[in-house]
Design a protein around this motif. Structure first.
Motif, mmCIF file in Angstrom:
data_model
loop_
_atom_site.group_PDB
_atom_site.id
_atom_site.type_symbol
_atom_site.label_atom_id
_atom_site.label_comp_id
_atom_site.label_asym_id
_atom_site.label_seq_id
_atom_site.Cartn_x
_atom_site.Cartn_y
_atom_site.Cartn_z
ATOM 1 N N MET A 1 0.833 -1.206 0.000
ATOM 2 C CA MET A 1 0.000 0.000 0.000
ATOM 3 C C MET A 1 0.867 1.255 0.000
ATOM 4 N N LYS A 2 0.558 2.179 -0.891
ATOM 5 C CA LYS A 2 1.267 3.464 -0.936
ATOM 6 C C LYS A 2 0.296 4.572 -0.536
ATOM 7 N N LEU A 3 0.640 5.285 0.532
ATOM 8 C CA LEU A 3 -0.234 6.348 1.031
ATOM 9 C C LEU A 3 0.550 7.663 1.053
ATOM 10 N N TYR A 4 -0.019 8.688 0.418
ATOM 11 C CA TYR A 4 0.650 9.994 0.374
ATOM 12 C C TYR A 4 -0.006 10.945 1.366
ATOM 13 N N THR A 5 0.827 11.760 2.019
ATOM 14 C CA THR A 5 0.289 12.743 2.966
ATOM 15 C C THR A 5 0.767 14.139 2.567
ATOM 16 N N GLU A 6 0.487 15.128 3.441
ATOM 17 C CA GLU A 6 0.723 16.527 3.080
ATOM 18 C C GLU A 6 2.148 16.812 2.605
ATOM 19 N N THR A 7 3.130 16.187 3.261
ATOM 20 C CA THR A 7 4.526 16.498 2.921
ATOM 21 C C THR A 7 4.946 15.892 1.574
ATOM 22 N N ASP A 8 4.158 14.974 1.048
ATOM 23 C CA ASP A 8 4.483 14.378 -0.258
ATOM 24 C C ASP A 8 4.033 15.263 -1.419
ATOM 25 N N ALA A 9 3.137 16.210 -1.137
ATOM 26 C CA ALA A 9 2.572 17.023 -2.219
ATOM 27 C C ALA A 9 3.395 18.286 -2.457
ATOM 28 N N ASN A 10 3.447 18.707 -3.701
ATOM 29 C CA ASN A 10 4.126 19.955 -4.064
ATOM 30 C C ASN A 10 3.096 20.941 -4.628
ATOM 31 N N PRO A 11 2.540 21.792 -3.753
ATOM 32 C CA PRO A 11 1.468 22.706 -4.173
ATOM 33 C C PRO A 11 1.923 23.683 -5.261
ATOM 34 N N GLU A 12 3.226 23.930 -5.360
ATOM 35 C CA GLU A 12 3.775 24.852 -6.375
ATOM 36 C C GLU A 12 3.368 24.447 -7.795
ATOM 37 N N LEU A 13 3.170 23.134 -7.992
ATOM 38 C CA LEU A 13 2.895 22.633 -9.336
ATOM 39 C C LEU A 13 1.595 23.187 -9.918
ATOM 40 N N LEU A 14 0.671 23.603 -9.040
ATOM 41 C CA LEU A 14 -0.601 24.135 -9.550
ATOM 42 C C LEU A 14 -0.775 25.625 -9.238
ATOM 43 N N LYS A 15 0.292 26.237 -8.736
ATOM 44 C CA LYS A 15 0.210 27.638 -8.296
ATOM 45 C C LYS A 15 -0.267 28.569 -9.412
ATOM 46 N N ASP A 16 0.250 28.375 -10.607
ATOM 47 C CA ASP A 16 -0.133 29.250 -11.721
ATOM 48 C C ASP A 16 -1.111 28.589 -12.686
ATOM 49 N N ALA A 17 -1.611 27.430 -12.309
ATOM 50 C CA ALA A 17 -2.476 26.679 -13.225
ATOM 51 C C ALA A 17 -3.903 27.223 -13.227
ATOM 52 N N HIS A 18 -4.534 27.142 -14.402
ATOM 53 C CA HIS A 18 -5.957 27.463 -14.507
ATOM 54 C C HIS A 18 -6.729 26.147 -14.399
ATOM 55 N N ILE A 19 -7.465 26.013 -13.311
ATOM 56 C CA ILE A 19 -8.183 24.762 -13.049
ATOM 57 C C ILE A 19 -9.662 24.935 -13.367
ATOM 58 N N VAL A 20 -10.176 24.060 -14.229
ATOM 59 C CA VAL A 20 -11.593 24.121 -14.593
ATOM 60 C C VAL A 20 -12.312 22.919 -13.982
ATOM 61 N N ILE A 21 -13.382 23.207 -13.254
ATOM 62 C CA ILE A 21 -14.209 22.151 -12.674
ATOM 63 C C ILE A 21 -15.491 22.087 -13.499
ATOM 64 N N ALA A 22 -15.663 20.986 -14.237
ATOM 65 C CA ALA A 22 -16.855 20.835 -15.081
ATOM 66 C C ALA A 22 -17.942 20.136 -14.288
ATOM 67 N N GLY A 23 -19.031 20.860 -13.994
ATOM 68 C CA GLY A 23 -20.120 20.309 -13.187
ATOM 69 C C GLY A 23 -20.073 20.886 -11.788
ATOM 70 N N TYR A 24 -21.251 21.216 -11.262
ATOM 71 C CA TYR A 24 -21.294 21.834 -9.932
ATOM 72 C C TYR A 24 -22.327 21.121 -9.064
ATOM 73 N N GLY A 25 -22.179 19.795 -8.968
ATOM 74 C CA GLY A 25 -23.061 18.999 -8.121
ATOM 75 C C GLY A 25 -22.353 18.684 -6.819
#
Ligand code: NAD
Ligand code: MG
Length: 331
Positions: A1-25
């Protein structure tokens, strides 16, 4: 089992990204608001002047039509119902999706069963929260997070996994833990769980138990309490601490009866049926039937649904629940 936690993530990767969420349910609203609160650049893509358009705007989010929003998107998370994803993808998303963008899902059905076949130059990943949207939002606001599954179907950028993990981090998933899986495993286990155990298995067990008691001459109201109403007490104990917690809180008589009679009801024959249900999921039989069913306007689904909801247990339940007003307060 591989489990990732907060320290495994690199938030910088989406810092300048335009994120589109299709659907608002259920999921769409939770993902969009959590990502927005995490400081990311989010646009909700919905139908112009549909009910979700105003709702997302009132929630303080940017809103646009899908085709337009996708043009500048670095990440597109598809959160419309699984049965409409293919049509939305083909008409609005595919013609506008940038090379190098990341296409995301919260359930693997359409990718795993080849209903959506993305171009080779985009990343295709999944972040699937293991809970409904309301919980995903509430836990985030309380500084906690619902655990998620992560999977990579296609890694065009070489960075797909890290970007998906950054997304999970943005919705609060790394706080609860992000578990590595594949589109195949998530899709097949999700379908099996809801069919054999959670929805299909549990309701059928309840209804058959109710019928057995009523057929033997017991009052339907008493049968309702024993077979349906009290299930919640047991499920809550299982949810909080597994079988050990249930065993601790029920009587010795109840646990002895569980041990000797449970396997008589869910016997080898039932297990054999479970294997067949799983086989239909694995070989695509269930997916093909459900896809064709929807193409035909869902006649069988609607008929079966009507019959299911006409069962006497529903009538009895409505009468009894009317006297238990506390049941309707929001979880
Ligand atoms: P939902 O039914 O709550 O919301 C769907 C939204 O899509 C609607 O509110 C609307 O904004 C939009 N929509 C509906 N019909 C449309 C159409 N014909 N064209 C364009 N847009 C339309 O869906 P959900 O339960 O949030 O599920 C979204 C995805 O998340 C699915 O892939 C589902 O399997 C997955 N998922 C759901 C849960 C859950 O608990 N609900 C948990 C994990 C994953
Ligand atoms: Mg049922």
């Amino acid at each position: 089992m591989k489990l990732y936690t907060e320290t495994d993530a690199n938030p910088e990767l989406l810092k300048d990204a335009h994120i589109v969420i299709a659907g608002y349910g259920s999921q769409g609203r939770a993902h969009a608001l959590n990502l927005h609160d995490s400081g990311l650049n989010v646009t909700v893509a919905v139908r112009k002047n549909g009910p979700s358009w105003e709702k997302a705007q009132a929630d303080g989010l940017k809103v646009a039509e899908t085709a337009e929003a996708v043009k500048s998107a670095d990440v597109v998370m598809i959160l419309v119902p699984d049965t409409v994803q293919k049509a939305l993808y083909e008409s609005q998303i595919a013609p506008n999706l940038k090379s190098g963008a990341m296409l995301m899902f919260a359930h693997g059905f359409n990718i795993h069963y080849n209903q959506i076949v993305p171009a080779a130059d985009v990343d295709v990943t999944m972040i699937a929260p293991k809970g409904p949207g309301g919980l995903v939002r509430r836990q985030f606001q309380e500084g906690k997070g619902v655990p998620c599954l992560i999977a990579v179907h296609q890694d065009a950028s070489g960075n797909a996994h890290a970007r998906a993990l950054a997304y999970a981090h943005g919705i609060g998933g790394t706080r609860g833990g992000v578990l590595e899986t594949t589109f195949k495993e998530e899709t097949e286990t999700d379908l099996f769980g809801e069919q054999a155990v959670l929805c299909g298995g549990a309701t059928e067990l309840v209804v058959k138990g109710f019928e057995t008691l009523v057929e033997a001459g017991y009052q339907p109201e008493v049968a309702y309490f024993e077979c349906l109403h009290e299930l919640k007490l047991i499920v809550d104990l299982l949810h909080e601490g597994g079988i050990a917690r249930m065993a601790e809180f029920i009587s010795d008589t109840a646990y002895y009866g569980d041990l000797v009679s449970g396997p008589r009801v869910v016997d080898e024959y039932a297990v054999e049926n479970m294997r067949e249900v799983l086989k239909d999921i694995q070989d695509g039989t269930f997916a093909r039937d459900w896809i064709l069913e929807n193409q035909a306007g869902a006649p069988r689904y609607n008929a079966l649904r009507r019959q299911d909801l006409e069962h006497p247990i529903e009538e009895v339940g409505r009468k009894l629940r009317a006297r238990m007003s506390w049941l309707n307060t929001e979880d």
